[in-house]
Design an enzyme around this catalytic site. Structure first.
Site, mmCIF file in Angstrom:
data_model
loop_
_atom_site.group_PDB
_atom_site.id
_atom_site.type_symbol
_atom_site.label_atom_id
_atom_site.label_comp_id
_atom_site.label_asym_id
_atom_site.label_seq_id
_atom_site.Cartn_x
_atom_site.Cartn_y
_atom_site.Cartn_z
ATOM 1 N N MET A 31 0.479 -1.051 -0.184
ATOM 2 C CA MET A 31 0.000 -0.011 -0.015
ATOM 3 C C MET A 31 0.738 1.220 0.093
ATOM 4 S SD MET A 31 -3.043 -0.892 2.027
ATOM 5 C CE MET A 31 -2.881 -0.825 3.873
ATOM 6 N N GLY A 32 1.880 0.863 -0.560
ATOM 7 C CA GLY A 32 3.144 2.432 -0.582
ATOM 8 C C GLY A 32 3.298 2.625 1.151
ATOM 9 N N LEU A 34 7.171 3.316 1.659
ATOM 10 C CA LEU A 34 7.727 2.100 1.353
ATOM 11 C C LEU A 34 8.859 1.532 2.936
ATOM 12 C CD1 LEU A 34 7.890 0.835 -1.970
ATOM 13 C CD2 LEU A 34 6.384 0.491 -0.582
ATOM 14 N N HIS A 38 8.776 -3.477 3.713
ATOM 15 C CA HIS A 38 8.748 -3.426 1.990
ATOM 16 C C HIS A 38 9.403 -4.209 1.736
ATOM 17 C CE1 HIS A 38 5.776 -0.681 3.222
ATOM 18 N NE2 HIS A 38 4.900 -2.173 2.802
ATOM 19 N N GLY A 148 5.092 -10.109 4.080
ATOM 20 C CA GLY A 148 5.619 -10.210 4.906
ATOM 21 C C GLY A 148 5.142 -11.184 6.578
ATOM 22 N N GLN A 149 5.849 -12.232 6.855
ATOM 23 C CA GLN A 149 5.301 -12.939 8.425
ATOM 24 C C GLN A 149 5.120 -11.311 9.316
ATOM 25 O OE1 GLN A 149 5.564 -16.139 9.116
ATOM 26 N NE2 GLN A 149 4.842 -15.271 10.923
ATOM 27 N N LYS A 150 5.165 -10.563 9.167
ATOM 28 C CA LYS A 150 4.538 -9.490 9.563
ATOM 29 C C LYS A 150 3.012 -9.742 10.316
ATOM 30 C CE LYS A 150 3.386 -4.932 11.973
ATOM 31 N NZ LYS A 150 3.221 -3.958 11.016
ATOM 32 N N GLN A 154 -2.766 -13.123 7.763
ATOM 33 C CA GLN A 154 -3.089 -12.183 6.358
ATOM 34 C C GLN A 154 -1.548 -12.860 5.362
ATOM 35 O OE1 GLN A 154 -2.911 -7.786 4.854
ATOM 36 N NE2 GLN A 154 -0.518 -8.875 4.083
ATOM 37 N N ARG A 188 2.265 2.289 9.955
ATOM 38 C CA ARG A 188 1.795 2.871 10.620
ATOM 39 C C ARG A 188 2.090 3.510 12.130
ATOM 40 N NH1 ARG A 188 -3.118 -0.529 8.924
ATOM 41 N NH2 ARG A 188 -4.523 0.526 7.962
HETATM 42 P P1 AMP Z 1 1.594 -3.107 3.326
HETATM 43 O O1 AMP Z 1 2.051 -1.557 2.798
HETATM 44 O O2 AMP Z 1 1.701 -2.545 5.488
HETATM 45 O O3 AMP Z 1 -0.117 -3.478 3.452
HETATM 46 O O4 AMP Z 1 2.399 -4.255 3.528
HETATM 47 C C1 AMP Z 1 2.801 -4.917 2.541
HETATM 48 C C2 AMP Z 1 3.490 -6.348 2.556
HETATM 49 O O5 AMP Z 1 4.929 -6.095 3.688
HETATM 50 C C3 AMP Z 1 2.946 -7.282 3.667
HETATM 51 O O6 AMP Z 1 2.574 -8.405 2.728
HETATM 52 C C4 AMP Z 1 3.266 -6.912 5.029
HETATM 53 O O7 AMP Z 1 3.485 -8.165 5.507
HETATM 54 C C5 AMP Z 1 5.181 -6.704 4.384
HETATM 55 N N1 AMP Z 1 5.626 -5.764 5.457
HETATM 56 C C6 AMP Z 1 5.194 -4.722 6.366
HETATM 57 N N2 AMP Z 1 6.263 -4.190 7.329
HETATM 58 C C7 AMP Z 1 6.898 -5.399 7.308
HETATM 59 C C8 AMP Z 1 7.929 -5.387 7.971
HETATM 60 N N3 AMP Z 1 8.302 -4.373 9.387
HETATM 61 N N4 AMP Z 1 8.677 -6.631 7.368
HETATM 62 C C9 AMP Z 1 8.223 -7.415 7.055
HETATM 63 N N5 AMP Z 1 7.345 -7.342 6.083
HETATM 64 C C10 AMP Z 1 7.164 -6.459 6.388
#
Ligand code: AMP
Length: 282
Positions: A31-32, A34, A38, A148-150, A154, A188
């Site tokens: 979702m940008g 970055l 990411h 991401g495992q974060k 999901q 966030r």
């Molecule tokens: P988002 O932009 O928040 O939708 O995240 C996009 C991707 O980045 C998702 O697959 C998340 O799980 C991954 N992601 C977000 N934060 C982290 C992080 N700290 N470490 C690894 N992957 C992440």
């Protein structure tokens, strides 16, 4: 500069022409705004595929009423620079009205795995995620997609969707990338006040304590959960939403750590909701 495609048909054609060349394609949906989390996924994708597409799309259908859709942080120029310097090949940044035109009425919903943890407080969230990820897969037809495992739930949901719907894409996962004090990187995190930001390091501390407990022989989930809650609640600004130990694939409760299990937490700091997790193994 890295090419930016906003038109869905153009993205489809770009992918199709690459596939005809016989190269492999990787997708990293985002979702940008970055951060290094990411970017680590993009690096992973670059190792796995010849061409890497990064989608930047703040997906309206995964936000609930009153959530932060309208104020979600964005910085497209900075994102593009980061992706360019990493060597990603194309950014796909569609418009929300093109993704969800008037009369849009089709959703992909995964049952079961979506119901626990975050699904409880965000009932339509995963339906939005699986819908947009399905759409992205249909548009770009990647060989591999990296998540991401974060966002552990999901990841489980997307794996389940890909398996159940026979999607011909490999779902790959990258580890959680953290700040120096252990806070998982997240778009966030910028909402946190300096004091909240400082106290938010408790999440990682509590997960590490759980790992230590398991290493020292504790296997009862209830004991581990109690300890994790205690640690989090020592911090004045933290409000726990959940602390749970669940099966990594099904997201169903696990009473005893006899095999790998996911310890997942969601904690509020003011108006910001943070999630984090660790895989516990005996
Ligand atoms: P988002 O932009 O928040 O939708 O995240 C996009 C991707 O980045 C998702 O697959 C998340 O799980 C991954 N992601 C977000 N934060 C982290 C992080 N700290 N470490 C690894 N992957 C992440």
């Amino acid at each position: 500069m890295i090419p930016v495609i906003t038109d869905i048909e153009e993205m489809r054609l770009w992918s199709k022409s690459k596939r005809l060349e016989g190269v492999s394609l990787g997708l990293v949906p985002t979702m940008g705004f970055l951060h290094k989390g990411h970017l680590s996924l993009v690096e992973r994708a670059l190792k796995k595929a010849d061409y890497v597409m990064v989608s930047i799309f703040v997906n309206p259908t995964q936000f609930g009423p009153g959530e932060d859709y309208n104020r979600y942080p964005q910085d497209f120029e900075r994102d593009a620079q980061k992706l360019e310097s990493l060597g990603a090949h194309v950014i796909f940044a569609p418009d929300s009205t093109a993704m969800y035109p008037t009369g849009y009425s089709t959703y992909v919903a995964v049952e079961g795995v979506t119901e626990g943890l975050c699904g409880r407080s965000r009932p339509a969230h995963f339906r939005g995620v699986t819908t947009v990820v399905s759409k992205l897969f249909n548009i770009v037809m990647p060989d591999v997609a990296v998540f991401g495992q974060k966002d552990a739930q999901q990841l489980a949901v997307i794996r389940r969707m890909a398996r159940d719907l026979n999607m011909s894409v490999e779902i790959d996962a990258g580890p959680i990338i953290r700040e120096t004090d252990g806070l998982a990187m997240g778009s966030r995190n910028m909402y946190l006040t300096p004091e909240e930001r400082k106290q938010a390091a408790v999440l990682y501390r509590s997960l590490c304590a759980a790992e230590e407990l398991v290493k020292s022989g504790f296997t009862n989930s209830r004991d581990i959960i109690r300890k994790v809650r205690e640690i989090i609640e020592e911090v004045p600004l933290a409000k726990t939403e959940y602390v749970e130990i669940v099966d990594i694939d099904d997201i169903t409760p696990v009473d005893d750590i006899s095999r790998e299990a996911l310890l997942a937490v969601a904690v509020w700091f003011g108006t910001t909701r943070l999630i984090d997790n660790v895989i516990l193994a005996k």
